[in-house]
Write an enzyme that holds these catalytic residues in place. Structure first.
Site: not given
Ligand SMILES: *Cc1c(COP(=O)(O)O)cnc(C)c1O
Length: 398
Positions: A194
């Site tokens: 991210k």
């Molecule tokens: C990455 C992600 C999540 C979950 O986040 P984590 O930190 O990996 O638990 C939820 N929704 C979306 C759209 C994501 O890309």
């Protein structure tokens, strides 16, 4: 070009490393001052009133679902073109996930499909909506809020792909993802792919004080140390009789929460990363413009043409002919494109709950052709050219 090129990756600088080491040498590894510092700077970044740091994005979603009091059987609408966690949080609370199709132009939850669902059921059937700023493109939450008002729904915005993204509202104002103007709650993830990396980490933002206080409690086992909301008596707590203050050790577990805390060294890393977020966003937008240009008039690929204002470009998606062939060819050349996403409703777990192929035609059609190209701030121009050239080579065009 020998280095593999992934679809996304973190950017850790010397400064990031230093602040982590500094925190490791401090008095607090967790529950210290770095948490509040990260929360404050994040809230300022997305322009929300409150922010609550948690252990990951999935925990953020779970706490949101809990704080909105989702009960067994409650129906909630989301998109199938997302990471499974967007939907799973409803299941954690025993609710029912109703997937609605995407708009094939934006790849986002189609508000007309959502309206159809709401209109075809008695009022009160649905409790909430979870739109996702997929790929970094901001959902028009003003429109969703109007619909939500009509049907008395809450909104959780899954903004994992879109810190710094925004849409332009009907008054011409920029509305940042997660700013709490239209959604009750918004969530972010700090997984390394991210925009902001903490290793693992997440954030909830809101403008609602009540929800904020509830989230703080739920993040730490449902425990509070706030005297003004204690339920037991001072006598029970062990205070001196006739005294009006609780003893200092006293705390109460008032509801069933979790340990979903972020550590101080992760928070320190997050704050340091956040300082470069705008820079990273600019780089992503520049890379997207170069891809746009490269593929604009190519027959084998369909993208989202033209400049999309406020797009945060977590992903750069193309819909291509012979997706499998291209994907494998790129892999052979150490370019690791990725597919986002396998429609959630057709995961075996959700099939088990009754979902079938053909239920959501646009999402399923999108999945047949989509591919996410490398997109991250440290992707060099020559690396991006290497990617573009290989795609053109595969389709035998120049
Ligand atoms: C990455 C992600 C999540 C979950 O986040 P984590 O930190 O990996 O638990 C939820 N929704 C979306 C759209 C994501 O890309």
């Amino acid at each position: 070009m020998n280095q593999p090129i992934p679809y996304g990756r973190q950017n850790i600088t010397e400064e990031d490393i230093e602040v982590v080491i500094e925190t490791l040498k401090s008095d607090y590894l967790t529950q210290g001052p770095k948490i509040a510092e990260f929360e404050e700077s994040f809230a300022a970044y997305v322009d929300s009133r409150y922010a609550v740091a948690v252990s990951n994005g999935t925990a953020a979603l779970h706490l949101c679902a809990m704080s909105l009091n989702i009960q067994s059987g409650d129906k909630v609408i989301t998109t199938p073109i997302t990471f499974a966690a967007s939907a799973n949080c409803i299941r954690y609370c025993g609710g029912e996930v109703v997937f609605a199709d995407i708009n094939p132009e934006t790849y986002l939850l189609d508000i007309d499909k959502v309206r159809d669902l709401l209109e075809s059921a008695p009022k009160g059937t649905y409790k909430g909506l979870i739109p996702v700023d997929f790929a970094g493109r901001a959902v028009n939450l003003e429109e969703f809020r109007n619909l939500a008002e009509e049907y008395n729904l809450w909104i959780i915005e899954d903004s994992c792909h879109a810190p710094g993204g925004y849409f332009v509202d009907s008054n011409g104002n920029k509305q940042l993802c997660g700013n709490g103007q239209f959604a009750d709650l918004a969530i972010f993830s700090f997984h390394p792919v991210k925009h902001i990396a903490c290793g693992e980490g997440g954030m909830i933002t809101t403008n609602d004080k009540k929800l904020y206080e509830k989230l703080l409690k739920l993040r730490t086992h449902g425990i509070t140390k706030s005297e003004e909301i204690f339920e037991n008596s001072i006598e029970f707590a062990g205070g001196a009789s006739g005294n009006s203050t609780f003893p200092n050790w006293y705390m109460e577990m008032q509801e069933l929460g979790y340990n979903y805390r972020l550590t101080d060294f992760q928070a320190a890393l997050g704050t340091s990363q956040l300082k470069r977020a705008d820079e990273g966003l600019e780089k992503r937008r520049m890379l997207a413009a170069r891809y746009d240009q490269a593929f604009a008039d190519k027959k084998f690929a369909k993208g989202q043409s033209g400049v999309i204002e406020g797009h945060a470009y977590h992903l750069y998606v193309l819909e291509v002919d012979d997706r499998l062939g291209l994907y494998n060819y790129l892999r052979e050349n150490k370019i690791f494109a990725q597919i986002h996403y396998i429609p959630c409703h057709l995961m075996p777990y959700y099939r088990e709950l009754g979902w079938r192929e053909g239920d959501l035609a646009q999402s399923e059609e999108y999945y047949r052709n989509c591919i996410s190209l490398p997109m991250y701030p440290t992707l060099e121009k020559n690396e991006q050219d290497f990617v573009i050239d290989h795609i053109n080579n595969f389709y035998e065009v120049d």
